[in-house]
Design a protein around this motif. Structure first.
Motif, PDB file in Angstrom:
ATOM      1  N   HIS A  30       0.843  -1.187   0.000  1.00 49.30           N
ATOM      2  CA  HIS A  30       0.000   0.000   0.000  1.00 49.30           C
ATOM      3  C   HIS A  30       0.888   1.251   0.000  1.00 49.30           C
ATOM      4  CE1 HIS A  30      -3.479  -2.479   0.700  1.00 49.30           C
ATOM      5  NE2 HIS A  30      -4.263  -1.424   0.841  1.00 49.30           N
ATOM      6  N   THR A  32       0.745   5.453  -1.592  1.00 46.38           N
ATOM      7  CA  THR A  32       0.110   6.540  -2.352  1.00 46.38           C
ATOM      8  C   THR A  32       0.338   7.849  -1.597  1.00 46.38           C
ATOM      9  OG1 THR A  32      -1.942   7.297  -3.418  1.00 46.38           O
ATOM     10  CG2 THR A  32      -2.179   6.252  -1.284  1.00 46.38           C
ATOM     11  N   TRP A  41      -7.297   6.702   4.356  1.00 44.78           N
ATOM     12  CA  TRP A  41      -8.069   6.994   3.160  1.00 44.78           C
ATOM     13  C   TRP A  41      -7.884   8.462   2.795  1.00 44.78           C
ATOM     14  CZ3 TRP A  41     -13.656   4.559   2.844  1.00 44.78           C
ATOM     15  CH2 TRP A  41     -13.531   3.165   2.791  1.00 44.78           C
ATOM     16  N   THR A  76      -0.771  -1.257  -4.846  1.00 50.18           N
ATOM     17  CA  THR A  76      -1.920  -0.345  -4.945  1.00 50.18           C
ATOM     18  C   THR A  76      -1.620   0.724  -5.986  1.00 50.18           C
ATOM     19  OG1 THR A  76      -1.061   1.035  -3.153  1.00 50.18           O
ATOM     20  CG2 THR A  76      -2.647  -0.693  -2.554  1.00 50.18           C
ATOM     21  N   HIS A  79      -5.358   4.058  -5.221  1.00 51.22           N
ATOM     22  CA  HIS A  79      -6.259   3.855  -4.094  1.00 51.22           C
ATOM     23  C   HIS A  79      -7.453   4.802  -4.246  1.00 51.22           C
ATOM     24  CE1 HIS A  79      -7.199   3.061   0.268  1.00 51.22           C
ATOM     25  NE2 HIS A  79      -6.818   1.861  -0.133  1.00 51.22           N
ATOM     26  N   HIS A  80      -8.286   4.911  -3.199  1.00 49.22           N
ATOM     27  CA  HIS A  80      -9.521   5.680  -3.308  1.00 49.22           C
ATOM     28  C   HIS A  80      -9.280   7.165  -3.583  1.00 49.22           C
ATOM     29  CE1 HIS A  80     -10.740   1.946  -1.658  1.00 49.22           C
ATOM     30  NE2 HIS A  80     -10.687   2.267  -0.377  1.00 49.22           N
ATOM     31  N   SER A 127      -8.494   0.722  -7.360  1.00 48.30           N
ATOM     32  CA  SER A 127      -9.739   1.033  -6.669  1.00 48.30           C
ATOM     33  C   SER A 127     -10.795   1.541  -7.646  1.00 48.30           C
ATOM     34  CB  SER A 127      -9.499   2.103  -5.601  1.00 48.30           C
ATOM     35  OG  SER A 127     -10.729   2.543  -5.056  1.00 48.30           O
TER      36      SER A 127
END
Length: 471
Positions: A30, A32, A41, A76, A79-80, A127
């Protein structure tokens, strides 16, 4: 054979599912803008200018992943928050707008190359929820955007072993809702990377139901077909006003997904194995305050042996720091875990044991269990019970017993027990329900000259592909 059992044993893994199960253990990475904001997030409003991992070394990631005994890495890629780790042609919210390598970086390419160099496989997380993209919530327009980015990832970075979709689905600009066109996404993956498994919100690999590394006592790979809709419906329910919506489906947390009782009224069945996903530290992304909260070796061993040894695969997350490296504490723990796995499963005491078993079907002698290949032991009696005995000339100390079914013949065993020869008599020392691809049982240093596996119930004659006893 009962009609239900006849149906059940016809359900077997696809080639891509078998290949994934044989990997057993692989990594999540993960990474970002959250890495730089200390959040889990992001909201999509982060400036790409904050993203600058000045010492990023994907080779360091891949080496530590490989040394831990893992066989692949899932990155990732987006991501969101919508920030892309590759220079996507369809948005400027990416590394191309960041200071990293003066806007000429491509972390997806670096990670893919590092995996190839280390001899492990590469997979992608993308995502569906994009909190930065104005098209989110505009139906087909957003799906076109998402598919375009998915196509970039599936065509520009070599072979992909896994495409990981989660079900996060929030509101877009002005409260607009987006209902994902999952079937379209699946068709793109199948056409561009036919060997890739589609995970979680997908038809190949299902979520175990938690992110803590917890596992079920009985993990079934043959489940109702509607189980494949669990995460998709859960995602849609985030946009649904019906409070009973989520209660009408099979839940990923349900403890029984595949017993005869559960399956007896199901019209359609599928092979849909579980994946256990958890992080090496409390968060999924790096947080400096968690640098001394890396899970202990004992906890990781427990998770590994209960997941890989419980008919599931294990996806362990390791988050790089803002410098772009695995933290030294995480890296040290990975090295310890890999050393443990290599040491503990290096020498199979069964190699020097005498084996005997219930009468075998022609071509399926008990000696087939000595090597983890396509051959397997199959008792001649189809009632579903069988006994395998292991005898040693001298006393051994056994810490683990490992059992594998030949899952190309489906998952059959429903209950079993293990006995040890102690004080001139058999004494039961362990028991279980499902075996599946792999079962690891802890024997806690039992000292004996003989062990016995008793298959107590099976959907038809059990297929035992491999056994191991380890000190």
């Amino acid at each position: 054979m009962k009609e239900l059992d006849r149906r059940l044993i016809q359900i077997v893994p696809a080639a891509r599912q078998l290949s994934l199960q044989q990997m057993e253990f692989y990594a999540f990475v993960h990474f970002t803008v959250n890495t730089f904001t200390n959040r889990e997030w992001g909201d999509g409003k982060e400036s790409p200018s904050i993203f600058n991992p000045i010492h990023l070394d994907a080779n360091q990631w891949a080496k530590n992943i490989r040394d831990a005994g893992m066989k692949g890495m899932i990155l990732t890629c987006k991501h969101h928050d919508g920030f892309c780790l590759w220079p996507s042609k369809y948005t400027w919210h990416s590394v191309a707008s960041s200071p990293y390598k003066d806007g000429h970086g491509d972390i997806v390419a670096e990670a893919a190359a590092a995996c190839k160099k280390a001899g492990i496989k590469f997979g992608i997380y993308l995502s569906p929820w994009d909190r930065n993209q104005p098209l989110y919530g505009q139906g087909k327009k957003y799906d076109d955007y998402f598919v375009a980015q998915l196509t970039e990832l599936l065509t520009g970075y070599g072979d992909i072993f896994a495409v990981w979709f989660d079900g996060a689905c929030g509101e877009g600009p002005n409260g607009k809702k987006q209902y994902y066109d999952w079937n379209r996404y699946y068709e793109v993956v199948r056409s561009l990377q036919p060997g890739a498994c589609i995970h979680i919100c997908g038809p190949d690999i299902r979520w175990c139901g938690n992110e803590a590394g917890d596992t079920r006592a009985s993990e079934w790979s043959v489940v109702p077909r509607r189980t494949a809709d669990t995460e998709k419906i859960a995602a849609a329910s985030q946009q649904n006003d019906d409070s009973n919506f989520r209660q009408r489906i099979i839940r990923a947390q349900d403890q029984d997904l595949g017993s005869r009782k559960i399956l007896q009224d199901e019209q359609e069945l599928i092979w849909y194995p579980a994946e256990v996903d958890t992080s090496i530290r409390p968060g999924w992304f790096w947080h400096p305050q968690e640098d001394h909260q890396v899970h202990s070796l004992e906890k990781l061993i427990d998770i590994y042996e209960k997941s890989v040894g419980g008919n599931a695969t294990l996806l362990l997350n390791i988050p790089p720091t803002s410098e772009g490296l695995f933290h030294e504490n995480d890296a040290a723990r990975l090295q310890e875990l890999g050393a443990y796995i290599r040491r503990s499963y290096r020498e199979n005491l069964l190699d020097c044991a005498r084996l005997s078993a219930s009468p075998a079907a022609p071509g399926h002698d008990i000696s087939s269990c000595r090597q983890p290949d396509a051959a397997y032991y199959l008792p001649a009696d189809e009632t579903g019970s069988a006994t395998i005995e292991m005898h040693w000339e001298k006393e051994i100390t056994a810490e683990r017993i490992l059992i594998q079914e030949q899952i190309l013949c489906s998952q059959r065993v429903e209950s079993f027990a293990v006995d040890a020869w102690i004080n001139h008599a058999w004494q039961q020392i362990a028991e279980g329900t499902t075996i599946g691809y792999k079962k690891i049982l802890r024997l806690h240093g039992i000292q004996t000259t003989a062990l016995r596996l008793r298959i107590l119930d099976s959907r038809i004659a059990p297929t035992i592909q491999f056994m191991g006893v380890y000190a």
